[in-house]
Design a protein around this motif. Structure first.
Motif, PDB file in Angstrom:
ATOM      1  N   ALA A  85      21.280 -11.661  41.620  1.00 29.18           N
ATOM      2  CA  ALA A  85      22.309 -11.126  40.720  1.00 29.18           C
ATOM      3  C   ALA A  85      21.681 -10.623  39.420  1.00 29.18           C
ATOM      4  CB  ALA A  85      23.364 -12.188  40.429  1.00 29.18           C
ATOM      5  N   GLY A  86      20.831 -11.436  38.799  1.00 25.17           N
ATOM      6  CA  GLY A  86      20.219 -11.046  37.533  1.00 25.17           C
ATOM      7  C   GLY A  86      19.237  -9.899  37.688  1.00 25.17           C
ATOM      8  N   CYS A  87      18.281 -10.066  38.604  1.00 26.02           N
ATOM      9  CA  CYS A  87      17.255  -9.032  38.784  1.00 26.02           C
ATOM     10  C   CYS A  87      17.831  -7.775  39.434  1.00 26.02           C
ATOM     11  CB  CYS A  87      16.082  -9.580  39.596  1.00 26.02           C
ATOM     12  SG  CYS A  87      15.078 -10.752  38.659  1.00 26.02           S
ATOM     13  N   GLY A  88      18.810  -7.949  40.308  1.00 27.93           N
ATOM     14  CA  GLY A  88      19.466  -6.787  40.909  1.00 27.93           C
ATOM     15  C   GLY A  88      20.161  -5.943  39.853  1.00 27.93           C
ATOM     16  N   SER A  89      20.812  -6.600  38.896  1.00 30.07           N
ATOM     17  CA  SER A  89      21.464  -5.871  37.804  1.00 30.07           C
ATOM     18  C   SER A  89      20.438  -5.189  36.907  1.00 30.07           C
ATOM     19  CB  SER A  89      22.336  -6.825  36.986  1.00 30.07           C
ATOM     20  OG  SER A  89      23.397  -7.317  37.773  1.00 30.07           O
ATOM     21  N   MET A  90      19.324  -5.869  36.643  1.00 29.37           N
ATOM     22  CA  MET A  90      18.252  -5.257  35.847  1.00 29.37           C
ATOM     23  C   MET A  90      17.721  -4.014  36.557  1.00 29.37           C
ATOM     24  SD  MET A  90      15.934  -8.551  34.909  1.00 29.37           S
ATOM     25  CE  MET A  90      16.604 -10.028  34.171  1.00 29.37           C
ATOM     26  N   LEU A  91      17.503  -4.137  37.857  1.00 25.65           N
ATOM     27  CA  LEU A  91      17.002  -3.026  38.660  1.00 25.65           C
ATOM     28  C   LEU A  91      17.963  -1.846  38.621  1.00 25.65           C
ATOM     29  CD1 LEU A  91      15.275  -1.635  40.834  1.00 25.65           C
ATOM     30  CD2 LEU A  91      16.411  -3.090  42.536  1.00 25.65           C
ATOM     31  N   LEU A  92      19.233  -2.115  38.830  1.00 23.37           N
ATOM     32  CA  LEU A  92      20.223  -1.039  38.830  1.00 23.37           C
ATOM     33  C   LEU A  92      20.337  -0.383  37.457  1.00 23.37           C
ATOM     34  CD1 LEU A  92      22.925  -2.661  41.119  1.00 23.37           C
ATOM     35  CD2 LEU A  92      21.340  -0.796  41.694  1.00 23.37           C
ATOM     36  N   ALA A  93      20.292  -1.187  36.393  1.00 20.89           N
ATOM     37  CA  ALA A  93      20.332  -0.616  35.041  1.00 20.89           C
ATOM     38  C   ALA A  93      19.113   0.275  34.794  1.00 20.89           C
ATOM     39  CB  ALA A  93      20.403  -1.732  34.004  1.00 20.89           C
ATOM     40  N   LEU A  95      17.511   1.937  37.098  1.00 18.54           N
ATOM     41  CA  LEU A  95      17.726   3.167  37.866  1.00 18.54           C
ATOM     42  C   LEU A  95      18.700   4.099  37.150  1.00 18.54           C
ATOM     43  CD1 LEU A  95      17.863   1.753  41.510  1.00 18.54           C
ATOM     44  CD2 LEU A  95      16.055   3.169  40.482  1.00 18.54           C
ATOM     45  N   VAL A  96      19.728   3.523  36.532  1.00 22.47           N
ATOM     46  CA  VAL A  96      20.664   4.343  35.755  1.00 22.47           C
ATOM     47  C   VAL A  96      19.913   5.058  34.636  1.00 22.47           C
ATOM     48  CG1 VAL A  96      22.628   4.266  34.156  1.00 22.47           C
ATOM     49  CG2 VAL A  96      22.730   3.015  36.321  1.00 22.47           C
ATOM     50  N   LEU A  97      19.063   4.337  33.928  1.00 22.86           N
ATOM     51  CA  LEU A  97      18.274   4.947  32.857  1.00 22.86           C
ATOM     52  C   LEU A  97      17.363   6.035  33.412  1.00 22.86           C
ATOM     53  CD1 LEU A  97      17.364   5.087  29.910  1.00 22.86           C
ATOM     54  CD2 LEU A  97      15.740   3.240  30.414  1.00 22.86           C
ATOM     55  N   ALA A 105      11.558   7.962  31.666  1.00 25.34           N
ATOM     56  CA  ALA A 105      11.094   7.384  32.933  1.00 25.34           C
ATOM     57  C   ALA A 105      10.148   6.205  32.708  1.00 25.34           C
ATOM     58  CB  ALA A 105      10.419   8.453  33.789  1.00 25.34           C
ATOM     59  N   LYS A 106       9.278   6.307  31.732  1.00 26.11           N
ATOM     60  CA  LYS A 106       8.337   5.213  31.476  1.00 26.11           C
ATOM     61  C   LYS A 106       9.093   3.940  31.104  1.00 26.11           C
ATOM     62  CE  LYS A 106       4.426   3.817  28.634  1.00 26.11           C
ATOM     63  NZ  LYS A 106       3.521   4.150  27.537  1.00 26.11           N
ATOM     64  N   ALA A 107      10.066   4.050  30.206  1.00 27.83           N
ATOM     65  CA  ALA A 107      10.872   2.887  29.808  1.00 27.83           C
ATOM     66  C   ALA A 107      11.664   2.347  30.998  1.00 27.83           C
ATOM     67  CB  ALA A 107      11.815   3.258  28.676  1.00 27.83           C
ATOM     68  N   ALA A 108      12.191   3.244  31.807  1.00 27.06           N
ATOM     69  CA  ALA A 108      12.954   2.817  32.979  1.00 27.06           C
ATOM     70  C   ALA A 108      12.063   2.057  33.957  1.00 27.06           C
ATOM     71  CB  ALA A 108      13.588   4.028  33.670  1.00 27.06           C
TER      72      ALA A 108
END
Length: 127
Positions: A85-93, A95-97, A105-108
């Motif tokens: 849940a936590g890492c999945g949300s971080m990953l999706l955020a 990808l949104v960035l 892209a570097k920050a994302a």
């Protein structure tokens, strides 16, 4: 496999706590403005938004950290669920960035790489 997943989840937690510090505590500092490419006036105008955004990052980090602790103390499935849940949300955020602001892209990639690895390894462990 689970231990490796938890290590990467821990790295993701550290990155997101750092992002919290930058966004919520140091947003208008010159070094933070340089990191995010904002002027002093932009930082002042977006200070409240950044403060809120930083707490989102902190809450995701806490969620993943609780998952790490749960898994490390023998509650493997609960821990895995919280890490996902936590890492999945971080990953999706991240990808949104990446897709909404390709110039960032570097920050994302910084934001999403450790969570991606943690999610993949956790899913493989669950299988």
């Amino acid at each position: 496999m689970l231990i490796t997943a938890l290590i990467f989840a821990g790295l993701a937690v550290l990155v997101h706590v750092y992002i919290f510090v930058l966004e919520s505590l140091r947003w208008t500092d010159p070094s933070t403005r340089k990191t995010f490419g904002t002027s002093e006036s932009e930082a002042l105008a977006t200070k409240e938004l950044a403060f809120n955004q930083g707490f989102y990052n902190l809450f995701l980090a806490v969620l993943a950290a609780v998952g790490i602790v749960a898994a490390a103390t023998g509650h493997h499935e609960v821990g895995a669920a919280l890490v996902l849940a936590g890492c999945g949300s971080m990953l999706l955020a991240g990808l949104v960035l990446l897709f909404s602001s390709p110039k960032k892209a570097k920050a994302a990639l910084v934001q999403l790489t450790f969570p991606l690895i943690a999610v993949v390894l956790t899913v493989v462990w669950l299988l």
